[in-house]
Design an enzyme around this catalytic site. Structure first.
Site, PDB file in Angstrom:
ATOM      1  N   SER A  23      11.558   1.538   6.235  1.00  0.00           N
ATOM      2  CA  SER A  23      12.155   0.840   6.216  1.00  0.00           C
ATOM      3  C   SER A  23      13.062  -0.379   6.519  1.00  0.00           C
ATOM      4  O   SER A  23      13.991  -0.266   6.682  1.00  0.00           O
ATOM      5  CB  SER A  23      12.358  -0.266   4.273  1.00  0.00           C
ATOM      6  OG  SER A  23      12.028  -1.679   3.861  1.00  0.00           O
ATOM      7  N   ARG A  24      13.181  -1.614   7.049  1.00  0.00           N
ATOM      8  CA  ARG A  24      13.432  -2.938   7.644  1.00  0.00           C
ATOM      9  C   ARG A  24      14.238  -3.285   6.172  1.00  0.00           C
ATOM     10  O   ARG A  24      15.171  -3.962   6.456  1.00  0.00           O
ATOM     11  CB  ARG A  24      12.889  -4.046   7.837  1.00  0.00           C
ATOM     12  CG  ARG A  24      12.041  -3.576   8.851  1.00  0.00           C
ATOM     13  CD  ARG A  24      10.895  -5.253   9.528  1.00  0.00           C
ATOM     14  NE  ARG A  24      10.406  -5.322   9.089  1.00  0.00           N
ATOM     15  CZ  ARG A  24       9.277  -6.127   8.671  1.00  0.00           C
ATOM     16  NH1 ARG A  24       9.196  -7.014   9.820  1.00  0.00           N
ATOM     17  NH2 ARG A  24       9.425  -6.837   7.494  1.00  0.00           N
TER      18      ARG A  24
ATOM     19  N   LYS B 113      -5.309   1.339   7.289  1.00  0.00           N
ATOM     20  CA  LYS B 113      -6.722   0.685   7.945  1.00  0.00           C
ATOM     21  C   LYS B 113      -6.245  -0.567   8.456  1.00  0.00           C
ATOM     22  O   LYS B 113      -5.346  -1.214   7.877  1.00  0.00           O
ATOM     23  CB  LYS B 113      -7.536   0.927   7.654  1.00  0.00           C
ATOM     24  CG  LYS B 113      -7.861   0.925   6.234  1.00  0.00           C
ATOM     25  CD  LYS B 113      -7.846  -0.355   5.094  1.00  0.00           C
ATOM     26  CE  LYS B 113      -8.637  -1.355   5.891  1.00  0.00           C
ATOM     27  NZ  LYS B 113      -7.442  -3.344   5.046  1.00  0.00           N
TER      28      LYS B 113
ATOM     29  N   ILE C 250       1.073  -1.554   0.321  1.00  0.00           N
ATOM     30  CA  ILE C 250      -0.551  -0.073   0.030  1.00  0.00           C
ATOM     31  C   ILE C 250       0.704   1.201   0.106  1.00  0.00           C
ATOM     32  O   ILE C 250       0.702   2.416  -0.570  1.00  0.00           O
ATOM     33  CB  ILE C 250      -1.408  -0.412   1.236  1.00  0.00           C
ATOM     34  CG1 ILE C 250      -2.306   0.928   0.744  1.00  0.00           C
ATOM     35  CG2 ILE C 250      -0.618   0.490   2.575  1.00  0.00           C
ATOM     36  CD1 ILE C 250      -2.587   0.505  -0.694  1.00  0.00           C
TER      37      ILE C 250
ATOM     38  N   ASP D 270     -10.017  -8.126   6.589  1.00  0.00           N
ATOM     39  CA  ASP D 270      -9.342  -6.772   6.261  1.00  0.00           C
ATOM     40  C   ASP D 270      -9.366  -6.595   4.465  1.00  0.00           C
ATOM     41  O   ASP D 270      -9.663  -5.069   4.983  1.00  0.00           O
ATOM     42  CB  ASP D 270      -7.743  -7.412   6.270  1.00  0.00           C
ATOM     43  CG  ASP D 270      -7.210  -6.631   5.370  1.00  0.00           C
ATOM     44  OD1 ASP D 270      -6.421  -5.899   6.186  1.00  0.00           O
ATOM     45  OD2 ASP D 270      -6.255  -6.229   3.822  1.00  0.00           O
TER      46      ASP D 270
HETATM   47  P1  NAP Z   1       2.488  -5.510   2.715  1.00  0.00           P
HETATM   48  O1  NAP Z   1       2.228  -5.429   1.774  1.00  0.00           O
HETATM   49  O2  NAP Z   1       2.646  -6.726   3.840  1.00  0.00           O
HETATM   50  O3  NAP Z   1       3.579  -4.625   3.820  1.00  0.00           O
HETATM   51  C1  NAP Z   1       3.786  -4.440   5.279  1.00  0.00           C
HETATM   52  C2  NAP Z   1       4.936  -3.857   5.841  1.00  0.00           C
HETATM   53  O4  NAP Z   1       4.726  -3.090   6.516  1.00  0.00           O
HETATM   54  C3  NAP Z   1       5.839  -4.792   5.046  1.00  0.00           C
HETATM   55  O5  NAP Z   1       6.204  -4.769   3.102  1.00  0.00           O
HETATM   56  C4  NAP Z   1       7.335  -4.005   5.913  1.00  0.00           C
HETATM   57  O6  NAP Z   1       7.487  -3.161   5.303  1.00  0.00           O
HETATM   58  C5  NAP Z   1       6.043  -3.402   7.124  1.00  0.00           C
HETATM   59  N1  NAP Z   1       6.030  -4.314   7.993  1.00  0.00           N
HETATM   60  C6  NAP Z   1       5.630  -5.964   8.297  1.00  0.00           C
HETATM   61  N2  NAP Z   1       5.348  -6.482   8.970  1.00  0.00           N
HETATM   62  C7  NAP Z   1       6.297  -5.447  10.363  1.00  0.00           C
HETATM   63  C8  NAP Z   1       6.863  -5.948  11.338  1.00  0.00           C
HETATM   64  N3  NAP Z   1       6.651  -6.909  11.954  1.00  0.00           N
HETATM   65  N4  NAP Z   1       7.438  -4.809  12.029  1.00  0.00           N
HETATM   66  C9  NAP Z   1       7.403  -3.594  10.687  1.00  0.00           C
HETATM   67  N5  NAP Z   1       6.977  -3.535   9.929  1.00  0.00           N
HETATM   68  C10 NAP Z   1       6.478  -4.751   9.526  1.00  0.00           C
HETATM   69  O7  NAP Z   1       1.031  -4.943   3.742  1.00  0.00           O
HETATM   70  P2  NAP Z   1       0.224  -4.256   2.832  1.00  0.00           P
HETATM   71  O8  NAP Z   1      -1.213  -4.658   1.536  1.00  0.00           O
HETATM   72  O9  NAP Z   1       0.575  -2.673   2.459  1.00  0.00           O
HETATM   73  O10 NAP Z   1      -1.530  -3.401   4.000  1.00  0.00           O
HETATM   74  C11 NAP Z   1      -0.493  -2.602   4.837  1.00  0.00           C
HETATM   75  C12 NAP Z   1      -1.736  -2.517   5.210  1.00  0.00           C
HETATM   76  O11 NAP Z   1      -2.614  -1.718   4.761  1.00  0.00           O
HETATM   77  C13 NAP Z   1      -2.441  -2.632   6.255  1.00  0.00           C
HETATM   78  O12 NAP Z   1      -3.092  -2.219   8.063  1.00  0.00           O
HETATM   79  C14 NAP Z   1      -3.851  -3.028   5.261  1.00  0.00           C
HETATM   80  O13 NAP Z   1      -5.134  -3.686   5.790  1.00  0.00           O
HETATM   81  C15 NAP Z   1      -3.486  -1.810   4.236  1.00  0.00           C
HETATM   82  N6  NAP Z   1      -4.243  -1.505   2.957  1.00  0.00           N
HETATM   83  C16 NAP Z   1      -3.209  -2.566   2.321  1.00  0.00           C
HETATM   84  C17 NAP Z   1      -4.318  -2.419   0.750  1.00  0.00           C
HETATM   85  C18 NAP Z   1      -3.469  -3.047  -0.122  1.00  0.00           C
HETATM   86  O14 NAP Z   1      -4.356  -2.735  -1.193  1.00  0.00           O
HETATM   87  N7  NAP Z   1      -2.317  -3.715   0.099  1.00  0.00           N
HETATM   88  C19 NAP Z   1      -5.372  -1.349   0.323  1.00  0.00           C
HETATM   89  C20 NAP Z   1      -6.105  -0.588   1.886  1.00  0.00           C
HETATM   90  C21 NAP Z   1      -5.188  -0.910   2.906  1.00  0.00           C
HETATM   91  P3  NAP Z   1       9.387  -2.282   5.610  1.00  0.00           P
HETATM   92  O15 NAP Z   1       9.590  -4.623   4.911  1.00  0.00           O
HETATM   93  O16 NAP Z   1       9.612  -1.933   5.167  1.00  0.00           O
HETATM   94  O17 NAP Z   1       9.992  -2.904   6.564  1.00  0.00           O
END
Ligand code: NAP
Length: 314
Positions: free
Chosen positions: A38-39, A94, A16, A172
């Site tokens: 970012s990690r 969210k 996101i 989610d």
């Molecule tokens: P994602 O692709 O898994 O990305 C989340 C990022 O958070 C990871 O790339 C990582 O970034 C970081 N992260 C993961 N575990 C962590 C930890 N234990 N400690 C610290 N950082 C951590 O997930 P996403 O789809 O972007 O979703 C993230 C949020 O956005 C969720 O709450 C989701 O509901 C919301 N969201 C997602 C979408 C969608 O379409 N995907 C749409 C709207 C809202 P680093 O490796 O860079 O640290």
């Protein structure tokens, strides 16, 4: 606060952050991207990059007014509490947290620090949502049907956190539907009964069937399923005394008697405009009503164990 752009850092450089936050910040003159966290080395050329939020906040060499937290919900509280304690405004993706109590604690931290906390709900900024709210405001609501059926392998490939406790599973995306329903329906509603389908190898549901009722007795049925292949459904259908209001495409398209309107996707542009206005007004916006309904589902639903889910995309 001055009219200078808000210097914002993005933390958690996943899907996101890349798909929506970076383009929305780049497109909004009210913001400038001050840093990424970012990690990994996922960074933006020419923008200071840090391996932890602590490292960013400890660096006096970079000025940051606000932080957008794009991590999974389970780790968001610690990041948010740290940023608020250091006097930074916080934009929460969210859902705003893994529990209601931690979000309430963040509201308190923000008030104590005198900074803005924004619990964002991107689906509320879909083009059809405000027109639907206006159309429904004076109607008698007879029945509501929410159908949110998508293919988890397409939309959440390899996202292990989403299946862990606090990751919400099918809620989610389902919470996006609830963020719309709580915005457009004229009366509060609450859960009466529910069933959640739990894959035998996972801690979060892959499907759920929920029965709500509003305070005037109108039934609100919700069908969430992550096992959908083929056409995907993100529809809310409201039957009223003046005909049917249908929001489809996740809120993008509104059909009411008299016509259909489809607006362009400006969800994240809308979120950033709202966050900027909140910061400049010295206000916060933390509506937990969608998360409360999900929490009630976890309190009240019957669990059915279903076949294990293997994420073949990994
Ligand atoms: P994602 O692709 O898994 O990305 C989340 C990022 O958070 C990871 O790339 C990582 O970034 C970081 N992260 C993961 N575990 C962590 C930890 N234990 N400690 C610290 N950082 C951590 O997930 P996403 O789809 O972007 O979703 C993230 C949020 O956005 C969720 O709450 C989701 O509901 C919301 N969201 C997602 C979408 C969608 O379409 N995907 C749409 C709207 C809202 P680093 O490796 O860079 O640290």
């Amino acid at each position: 606060m001055s009219d200078a752009p808000i210097r914002i850092a993005v933390a958690g450089m996943g899907k996101i952050a890349h798909d929506q936050h970076l383009p929305a910040i780049a497109g909004d003159p009210g913001f400038t991207l001050a840093a990424t966290v970012s990690r990994s080395d996922a960074r933006v050329a020419g923008v200071p990059h840090y391996r932890s939020l602590q490292a960013l906040l400890d660096d006096d060499g970079v000025a940051v007014d606000a932080v957008a937290l794009c991590t999974p919900p389970q780790v968001r509280y610690d990041f948010a509490a740290m940023a608020l304690a250091r006097g930074r405004h916080v934009f929460l993706e969210k859902p705003p947290g893994a529990t209601l109590a931690e979000v309430a604690a963040l509201e308190r931290h923000a008030a104590d620090a005198g900074v803005t906390l924004f619990a964002s709900w991107h689906s509320r900024f879909a083009a059809g949502v405000e027109p639907a709210r206006a159309w429904l405001a004076d109607r008698r609501i007879d029945r509501v049907s929410v159908v949110w059926r998508e293919d988890v392998r397409v939309w959440h490939p390899g996202q292990a956190w989403i299946w862990e406790p606090g990751g919400l599973g099918v809620f989610d995306p389902g919470i996006n539907a609830l963020s719309i329903a709580t915005r457009i329906l004229p009366r509060p509603f609450f859960l009466q009964s529910a069933t959640m389908a739990m894959p035998a190898n996972r801690a979060a549901p892959i499907a759920a069937d929920l029965h709500f009722r509003d305070t005037a007795g109108a039934p609100i049925e919700m069908d969430l399923d992550w096992r959908q292949t083929g056409p995907q459904s993100w529809d809310i259908i409201v039957e009223t005394d003046a005909g049917t209001c249908r929001l489809s495409g996740g809120g993008a398209t509104l059909t009411v008697p008299g016509g259909t309107e489809r607006g362009e996707d400006r969800e994240y542009a809308g979120l950033y405009a709202r966050f900027g206005a909140l910061v400049r007004a010295g206000a916060s916006d933390v509506d937990t009503s969608p998360l409360r309904l999900v929490a009630d589902a976890f309190l009240r639903a019957r669990r059915e164990i279903v076949e294990p889910f293997e994420d073949q995309s990994r």
